[in-house]
Design a protein around this motif. Sequence first.
Motif, PDB file in Angstrom:
ATOM      1  N   VAL A 136      30.886  43.763  46.057  1.00 22.32           N
ATOM      2  CA  VAL A 136      31.640  42.546  46.371  1.00 22.32           C
ATOM      3  C   VAL A 136      33.121  42.685  46.040  1.00 22.32           C
ATOM      4  O   VAL A 136      33.947  41.928  46.572  1.00 22.32           O
ATOM      5  N   VAL A 137      33.474  43.656  45.189  1.00 22.75           N
ATOM      6  CA  VAL A 137      34.893  43.847  44.894  1.00 22.75           C
ATOM      7  C   VAL A 137      35.472  45.006  45.701  1.00 22.75           C
ATOM      8  O   VAL A 137      36.618  45.396  45.507  1.00 22.75           O
ATOM      9  N   TRP A 194      28.963  33.583  44.723  1.00 24.54           N
ATOM     10  CA  TRP A 194      30.294  33.239  44.254  1.00 24.54           C
ATOM     11  C   TRP A 194      31.401  34.061  44.910  1.00 24.54           C
ATOM     12  O   TRP A 194      32.522  33.583  45.081  1.00 24.54           O
ATOM     13  N   THR A 195      31.092  35.319  45.275  1.00 27.53           N
ATOM     14  CA  THR A 195      32.175  36.207  45.671  1.00 27.53           C
ATOM     15  C   THR A 195      32.039  36.834  47.056  1.00 27.53           C
ATOM     16  O   THR A 195      33.051  37.226  47.640  1.00 27.53           O
TER      17      THR A 195
END
Length: 360
Positions: A136-137, A194-195
């Motif tokens: 996700v990052v 959330w991401t």
Amino acid sequence: MTATTTTTTRDTGSTAPPSHGGRRRAPLPVLLLVGLGVLVATVLVTVTIGPADLAVGEVARSIATHVGLDVVPVSPLHDAIVWDLRLPRVLTAAAVGAGLALAGAVMQSLTRNPLADPYLLGLSSGASLGAVAVLVVGVAVLLPVAAFAGAMAALVATLALARSNGTLTPGRAVLAGLAVSQLAAAGTSFVIFWTATGDSYREILSWLLGSLAGATWASVAIAGIAVLVVGSVVVLAGQRLDAFAFGDTAAAALGIDVDRTRWALMTLVALLTGAMVAVSGAIGFVGLVLPHAVGALTGPAHRRLLPVAALAGAVFLVWADTLARTVFDPRELPVGIVTALIGVPVFAVLLRRGRGSAWT
């Protein structure tokens, strides 16, 4: 100890689990030679399957060229397809299938639970949390490291929770593993909610369902070395695993340090499973079904069961991944869907037939 509880093999003098039916079985060297032959043929054939038209001879010549043999080279395009795209994926699938089958057989023996699989101690959920955290990052290059770290963190958490009252037993370890698994799954869902945005959902879902689409020679190295090193250790521990079939008291009477052996082997299984999940995502049913299916052929003795289960797992996952990447071409299924579609009916048949008291 009565004759009905233990069976001593005349050729090795070791103690083996009681067999059922007294059926004569094929010698282990024959099973291994046949299994290796089937695996080699499977690798050569499945590498030819795909949009590009390849022949088995071209695959063999491409491999021979890269290992330094003097053969007629194939065209650069076909060589790149074989060596850079398909062969790493097929070999990774073989290593992952072998590793999951080995891990499942060991876990079923150590916990004396025929429904145990490599993910029993929360390893899959922990690895998934680590992998999703880096996906996700946008740091996908760290995915294998993060997945492996997540699996190891889950193992540590499981063992710490199981030992919280000072007593570590297989039953407490399984319950602790379920709790850690649910916690890690909740963490994974939270991170995604959330991401995750845009196309990252598809990438994450593909990994969570198991996929070998991104396999490289680095993946082959990670999974292959783990299988060779850890697999060799657990195969050599086959006689000790046989003793666990009679229970902890009987194993201790045979001179085995029960606690040390069990947790050493569980740690090795965790390392093996973490390496497999790191390169393939969470692939279910291989470690659950293959040991039971192979056990009907080899018998319960682990010195026979473990190496044959590894070969069978390798062949099975290679074909499952080949189906996953070709049936709906140009779209590709996560291989975990294929293993579930095959594994559930097979497991239902095995469960219906039963295999002695282990299923009751």
